[in-house]
Write a protein that holds these residues in place. Structure first.
Motif, mmCIF file in Angstrom:
data_model
loop_
_atom_site.group_PDB
_atom_site.id
_atom_site.type_symbol
_atom_site.label_atom_id
_atom_site.label_comp_id
_atom_site.label_asym_id
_atom_site.label_seq_id
_atom_site.Cartn_x
_atom_site.Cartn_y
_atom_site.Cartn_z
ATOM 1 N N HIS A 77 0.841 -1.198 0.000
ATOM 2 C CA HIS A 77 0.000 0.000 0.000
ATOM 3 C C HIS A 77 0.878 1.251 0.000
ATOM 4 N N TRP A 85 -4.865 11.554 4.622
ATOM 5 C CA TRP A 85 -5.509 10.659 3.672
ATOM 6 C C TRP A 85 -4.465 10.080 2.733
ATOM 7 N N GLN A 86 -4.368 8.768 2.722
ATOM 8 C CA GLN A 86 -3.403 8.097 1.874
ATOM 9 C C GLN A 86 -4.003 7.839 0.485
ATOM 10 N N CYS A 90 -5.188 2.999 -3.707
ATOM 11 C CA CYS A 90 -4.885 1.886 -2.802
ATOM 12 C C CYS A 90 -6.003 1.688 -1.783
ATOM 13 N N THR A 91 -6.519 2.805 -1.266
ATOM 14 C CA THR A 91 -7.580 2.729 -0.263
ATOM 15 C C THR A 91 -8.832 2.089 -0.855
ATOM 16 N N SER A 95 -10.253 -1.782 -0.035
ATOM 17 C CA SER A 95 -11.543 -1.787 0.662
ATOM 18 C C SER A 95 -12.471 -2.873 0.117
ATOM 19 N N TYR A 124 -5.019 4.551 10.300
ATOM 20 C CA TYR A 124 -5.617 4.806 8.988
ATOM 21 C C TYR A 124 -6.553 3.667 8.590
ATOM 22 N N LYS A 125 -6.149 2.450 8.882
ATOM 23 C CA LYS A 125 -7.007 1.297 8.609
ATOM 24 C C LYS A 125 -8.367 1.471 9.269
ATOM 25 N N VAL A 128 -10.611 4.364 7.642
ATOM 26 C CA VAL A 128 -11.279 4.079 6.369
ATOM 27 C C VAL A 128 -12.063 2.774 6.392
ATOM 28 N N ASN A 130 -10.991 -0.365 6.736
ATOM 29 C CA ASN A 130 -10.383 -1.496 6.050
ATOM 30 C C ASN A 130 -10.455 -2.750 6.925
ATOM 31 N N SER A 217 -10.264 8.661 -0.758
ATOM 32 C CA SER A 217 -10.098 8.044 0.561
ATOM 33 C C SER A 217 -11.168 8.539 1.525
#
Length: 228
Positions: A77, A85-86, A90-91, A95, A124-125, A128, A130, A217
């Motif tokens: 990632h 916000w990454q 990828c996000t 997901s 971050y996981k 969002v 994940n 994201s």
């Protein structure tokens, strides 16, 4: 989109003939994908060093990330230090993977590895929503060694474990990851497709700048994250 941006209207027999012709190409593509998969199964492999990464419970050796399985898929990632916000791509991509237990039947596991520090990555996981298992290579050369250095993009890598020895068997990046995504497969079935400017579409079809229709994201977090 204009009122005239519609497929041609034909009778049922004409439609069926064109569908049959398209089906021939679809079947040929499926057979080619089968042949590619057969070639992939015959790829040689490269022995990996004894890496140590960071997991939710602390340091973990690469062979232990397999969690007892013999095969491992890793999504590397993208990570931008200090950013709230990454990478949206990828996000959004990761997901999609919420139910991975079916891999148990194939003696395999699928995880995320990122260059972000583990505490930031786990935060971050959660932000969002994940559902995958995350590890950090922030203090290890692992990411750089498998084509995903800090600030260097994303990748998919596959590994095989034989006792305590780990081997790298496959790698892809860029659009090579699309085969793993159900979102593009569904969108490509639609009459208007992805609606991106680079696509070959009939005149008058709706088209937008590349990536402009992708969920951000923030969108992912709003749908699935802690505050959704």
């Amino acid at each position: 989109m204009t009122a005239n941006a519609l497929p041609q209207i034909v009778d049922a027999d004409t439609w069926q003939r064109q569908l049959d012709a398209l089906r021939d190409r679809e079947k040929a593509a499926t057979r080619e994908l089968d042949a590619i998969a057969a070639q992939r199964r015959r790829m040689p492999m490269v022995k990996m060093p004894d890496y140590s990464l960071e997991g939710e419970e602390g340091p973990v050796r690469l062979e232990d990330i397999f969690d007892g399985k013999s095969q491992l898929i890793v999504y590397n990632h993208m990570w931008f230090p200090g950013e709230e916000w990454q990478c949206g791509g990828c996000t959004g991509f990761t997901s999609q993977f919420t139910r991975l237990e079916f891999l148990d039947n194939y003696d395999a596991r699928f995880v995320i590895v990122t260059q972000g520090p583990i505490d930031d990555a786990l935060a971050y996981k959660r932000r969002v929503g994940n559902k995958m298992t995350w590890y950090s290579t922030a203090n290890s050369p692992f990411g750089a060694d498998v084509g995903a250095p800090s600030g260097g993009g994303f990748a998919v890598n596959v590994f095989l474990r034989d006792d305590d020895t780990v081997y790298r068997t496959w790698h892809t990046n860029g659009r090579g990851t699309e085969q793993l995504s159900h979102s593009f497969a569904l969108i490509d079935l639609l009459p208007y497709g992805r609606q991106e400017e680079w696509q070959d579409s009939p005149e008058g079809w709706p088209q937008s700048p590349t990536y402009s229709r992708w969920a951000t994201s923030q969108d992912i977090a709003a749908h699935y994250g802690l505050n959704s």
